[in-house]
Design a protein around this motif. Structure first.
Motif, PDB file in Angstrom:
ATOM      1  N   GLY A 169       0.787  -1.222   0.000  1.00  0.00           N
ATOM      2  CA  GLY A 169       0.000   0.000   0.000  1.00  0.00           C
ATOM      3  C   GLY A 169       0.821   1.275   0.000  1.00  0.00           C
ATOM      4  N   ASP A 170       2.154   1.172  -0.064  1.00  0.00           N
ATOM      5  CA  ASP A 170       3.013   2.360  -0.085  1.00  0.00           C
ATOM      6  C   ASP A 170       2.638   3.221  -1.281  1.00  0.00           C
ATOM      7  N   TYR A 171       2.121   4.414  -1.025  1.00  0.00           N
ATOM      8  CA  TYR A 171       1.565   5.258  -2.076  1.00  0.00           C
ATOM      9  C   TYR A 171       2.610   6.155  -2.731  1.00  0.00           C
ATOM     10  N   GLU A 172       3.834   6.168  -2.220  1.00  0.00           N
ATOM     11  CA  GLU A 172       4.875   7.011  -2.818  1.00  0.00           C
ATOM     12  C   GLU A 172       5.152   6.611  -4.261  1.00  0.00           C
ATOM     13  N   ILE A 173       4.842   5.355  -4.629  1.00  0.00           N
ATOM     14  CA  ILE A 173       5.111   4.860  -5.967  1.00  0.00           C
ATOM     15  C   ILE A 173       4.326   5.632  -7.020  1.00  0.00           C
ATOM     16  N   VAL A 174       3.167   6.180  -6.666  1.00  0.00           N
ATOM     17  CA  VAL A 174       2.335   6.883  -7.651  1.00  0.00           C
ATOM     18  C   VAL A 174       3.049   8.129  -8.174  1.00  0.00           C
TER      19      VAL A 174
END
Length: 396
Positions: free
Chosen positions: A111-116
């Motif tokens: 769920g790590d959203y930094e990838i977006v």
């Protein structure tokens, strides 16, 4: 080009450690060179996602080997070593992988959203160089819509778990008197910035000095968070003084060496960079505690368990958006036939053949044909049916 020619080739944290991934990391100048070479080879749609957890190349090509060669030509490792560690996906499977990556389902911390943000930046870089065409542009748009829907409608990215927050959790667990420690943050890009904010918000300390190669960025963040900043030329002295050093730089080689730390005071060093920007051998020094992104990913708590429960919801949203892309792609394949039918009807109208003659009638026939093809395409029958509808005037 048929979408079966869409490939992804990459490596990630599942089969490689931080040191190995560092050999395949792509910096901006390498990215520019790769895109230029792709254009010369006739590969018109391609982009590279290079983060601390993965390096992946996506593109439309005759075969995956073309993309692998492009990537490896820009790295310090060989094509053979990449192929030993990599995964390759094609067509639908490649698209599904991209959806999963953007959702955070394939992140080292679920769920790590930094990838977006990293995905958007990678795609923009390629698009600015003219290397994102019709197919990838549409796919990326739908992928980002899916990612946004997952973030809005599920708790997959809920709570406070990410690589930058895991660093804070590590300090919370290992340092009792954090406010009395001198903290140095090297690098104020997105990860460094997030880490700084988490230090202030969750650990309640402002005893922090920021250093960035471009000093203005460190100064701006320091003013925002009421912290100190120093010039890049002061880095060695700042490292020597600090009790805790968090490294989030983007250098190709370590900016902190074992020799620098040989006779220093006891320190905790947290390396959030790929490739490693703190020499891994520093871990052998008795007075040095060194952790990297792989170490931080092992931190687990109740938030991650809650996120696991949200995975089925996220996959259902991805399936909906995958179907949206499939419908668009199928219609895109039908465009040449639809254009051919429209031209045929216009020729019939111009030649005065029996049937409806209004331009509006032609468009009604074309709209009806497109609707039928969307539901169940049958090119030969659809062609004949459109001509018949036109002649007999059966389209209302």
């Amino acid at each position: 080009m048929d979408f079966n020619h869409f490939f992804i080739a990459g490596i990630n944290y599942k089969k490689t450690d931080a040191s190995s991934r560092g050999q395949f990391a792509i910096q901006p100048d390498q990215y520019t060179s790769l895109l230029q070479k792709a254009a010369l080879q006739g590969i018109q749609e391609v982009f590279v996602l290079s983060t601390c957890n993965r390096t992946e190349i996506y593109g439309m090509a005759q075969h995956a080997g073309e993309l692998v060669q492009l990537l490896c030509n820009e790295t310090t490792a060989t094509m053979e070593s990449f192929e030993e560690l990599c995964y390759i996906k094609q067509g639908k499977a490649a698209a599904e992988h991209l959806f999963a990556v953007a959702a955070g389902l394939d992140s080292q911390i679920l769920g790590d959203y930094e990838i977006v943000g990293q995905l958007k930046q990678a795609a923009k870089f390629s698009k600015d160089q003219g290397c994102i065409g019709t197919y990838l542009d549409r796919l990326l748009n739908i992928v980002l819509q899916s990612s946004k829907a997952i973030r809005t409608n599920t708790a997959l990215s809920g709570g406070t778990v990410s690589v930058s927050f895991a660093a804070i959790q590590f300090l919370k667990d290992h340092v009792a008197d954090i406010s009395e420690k001198e903290i140095l943050v090297l690098g104020t890009g997105k990860i460094g910035r997030n880490t700084c904010k988490n230090l202030v918000d969750y650990l309640g300390t402002t005893n922090i000095t920021l250093i960035n190669r471009t000093e203005a960025r460190a100064e701006e963040l320091a003013k925002e968070l009421k912290l100190r900043h120093a010039s890049y030329s002061y880095m060695d002295a700042a490292v020597a003084k600090a009790d805790i050093v968090i490294v989030a730089t983007n250098a190709e080689q370590p900016v902190i060496t074992t020799a620098q730390l040989q006779h220093s005071n006891p320190k905790i060093l947290i390396d959030l960079s790929i490739p490693n920007n703190v020499a891994p051998s520093a871990k052998s020094l008795a007075h040095i505690t060194l952790v990297n992104v792989d170490d931080l990913s092992k931190i687990n708590d109740a938030t991650l368990q809650k996120r696991l429960a949200e995975v089925p919801k996220a996959k259902a949203i991805i399936a909906e958006h995958m179907e949206e892309f499939r419908e668009w792609y199928n219609m895109r394949k039908n465009v040449p036939l639809i254009k051919a039918v429209k031209q045929k009807l216009m020729d019939m109208q111009q030649n005065g053949e029996p049937g409806l003659v209004e331009d509006e009638a032609i468009q009604k026939v074309i709209n009806n044909m497109a609707l039928k093809m969307r539901k169940q395409p049958n090119p030969g029958c659809d062609y004949i049916g459109a001509i018949t509808d036109y002649i007999t005037g059966r389209v209302n």
